[in-house]
Design a protein around this motif. Sequence first.
Motif: not given
Length: 836
Positions: A476-487
Amino acid sequence: MPRPEVKMVTLSIDGREVQAPENAMLVDGAKYGDVEIPVFCYEPKLGAPVGACRMCLVEIEGIPKLQTACSTPVKDGMVVHTQTDRVKQAQQAVVEFLLINHPLDCPVCDKGGECPLQDISFGWGGGRSRFIEPKRHFQKPLALSPLIAIDRERCILCYRCVRFSQEVSEDYQLVFQERGAHTFVGTFDGHPYVAPFSGNIVELCPVGALTSQPYRFRARPWDIETAGSVCTLCPSQCNVQFTVRDERVLRVNSRDHDGVDDGWLCDKGRFGYQSVHVDERITRPMVRDGGELREVSWERALDDAAAALKRAGSRAAALVGGEATNEEGFLVQRIVREALGSPDLDSRTHETVSREALAALHAPALQASVPDLEFAHAVLVLGTEPVDESPILDLRLRKGVRRRGVQLAVATARPSSLDPNAKAIARFAPGGEGAFVEALAAAMFGGDVDGPAARAGAAPEAVAGIAELLRTAGEDLVVLYGERVLRGGDAVAAALLKVAGGLNVRDREGAGLLAVPAATNARGLREVGVLPDAGPGLGAIAAPGRGAAGIAAAAAGGEVPALWLVGSDPLVSHDDRRTWEQALERTTTVIAHAGFLTEGLRDHATIVFPADSYAEKEGTVVHPDGRVQRLRPSIARQGQVRPGWWVLKELAERLGLDLRAWHGPAVSQQVFDAVPFYAGLTLDVLGGKGARWPEGEAAAAWPEADAPSVSSTTDAVPSANGRLRLGTFRSIWAGPEVEVSPALKFLVPKPRAELSPDDARRLGIADGERVTVGGVHATAAVRATVPAGSVFVEGNRISGPLVEVAGRADWKVPAGAAAALGADDAPSAEQAGSEA
């Protein structure tokens, strides 16, 4: 980590047969049989019970002494008595003891009428006291902080506030001081208790010792009404309960929702309500006349706006801000596309991925929920600072680590407040998010790690450490990423999807991706079609338009005669501020829907419509994990404010488009009908808790999209060459609601430049010294955890990627600008004339 299975057992309480979850505390188990056991110190949200107050003593057959029901787990066959003479005498004795030092000032206490101590004294107390000695006295009330007052005489030492500070928010500021009968709650050396979640202790306090400074003596419980809605001041979308008196919001309390907020609020959400009633708020339409914005009638403002949009036609463009509802976004995209014939609109501030990449990243099978952060085997926090961007997620992660053994990995450019809780940490240079994700994918599943790690400005060993933790932690793994990563665009999305694919989180309950958007309803606005390349339901459109960056460039070039800003000010929220300044300057008509005159609107708006606040708004928003939640108006709209959907309907009619928006619920139904994966949703289905559409059958209607191909085109961070790489962030305290709320003004972030000790030493800068960063003044904050070669500044005033940082001795101040600087920044005579 699988959630604990619930096994029901049968026990007897006061002769009743009760079924309750095994190992639940007896206090909670008794509620399944409608039996109330009084408590003071017990609060399940605080974690393991401490049994401090002894108010919950009960008799259990087979155990000779009375037991505390808050710390005794339910077992099958247990026989409990809560009404025997022995129990009643014990409970009466405890109440008598707790009231020994309490001033019994209920008639003048702000908690009176909604006080658990008052209720329990009447319900379980003996109504008398044998204590005739002098009670202890303190100076009262004391300001524990500008937001919280403390009356120490009322405190019964239940330990709730101290436990919250130490075990939930982990700010470790509240402590017990002195010992025995002299014990009291305080902070080290009397420092103010200032922290992002401090206001929760007011709601936790069961006796009125801790009270809200803004709410003190504003109303009594019989004067008020309560109304439930959703806070839209950040993407957390916490469920709240407004306390209302005479159509004014006087207080905000939490409305417990395990799937969203776990029953907590940040101080911005708790005290930001004051912005609803301040003088700075726009409550009448305004039109710029003679260079100044002047109040006008609704008819004049609507006619002028419609005329300007009609003149611009297909050359008009629109930006929709994150506090807009789904309904407002849906109507705006219809007007822009159907009435004006323009494809240029956007709701995004940072990310630039295509419709296909967006559909692949947000596919229901890949979506994690908020509770998954608490029960996962491991969580990777990637390119986001939860305490600033979605504060309640910060508490959920801390809870997961502390109570469930979640293994936390943090990969960010700026040092995170979660670093002390993390098992693996990786730093990359500002702007290196995309290359870092690529390096991580290579480290986990094979490929060149050193190349992308170098482009990200990260150490390969740190990348390998994160990869090793994710490989070995569990399923059970979750990646919590910020929208800025997708710049970085589709290349970053492809790398992120590769990481998710390798972790096998697709279709796995309790695992997946969870994005932290830059604005409150960013996900909802995307789903209802406020994108340049997608319509409602992320449907493909024939002629994609320009996104936010393209609109800025076009407007700066004089190609956009009318710019429509619905809850948005690009000078505050968007990247590339200089281009936006030129864009607003060159746009003939800027139409804004806003609650406050922020910087860009004050200088450039031509027509301003007053926007309803979150306490007045009706409609729906979408939580980052896909939960559609309903906003309900809690007070009458102030001044001449009108509903957002009504303003848009009136504009559309003037442009020749019939939106068939008869009332708010009708527009909501239009949204549910237009978005295929919202099928089956109604306002009644949403109710008070909302509904997570990825869990419904209609999720099958999510558009199929192929993942973008993995490429190695992620940009490399630039070489510093003596300068520093600029990283920006948005503080939890940023925003007009904080700036205008009297209680929160002291928290407005001041310009601050965070840099490493090595860089500070090289540049001859001391901590606390005034510096210039890219020509903007700030105060230096030298932090040992900041990586060398980078400087971090709040907001978007400075453009990167590289900047020069100069100490006060090196300032080059134009002679004409010297007089405009404050006393702290006053240059020397030599500096003042250095560029003359």
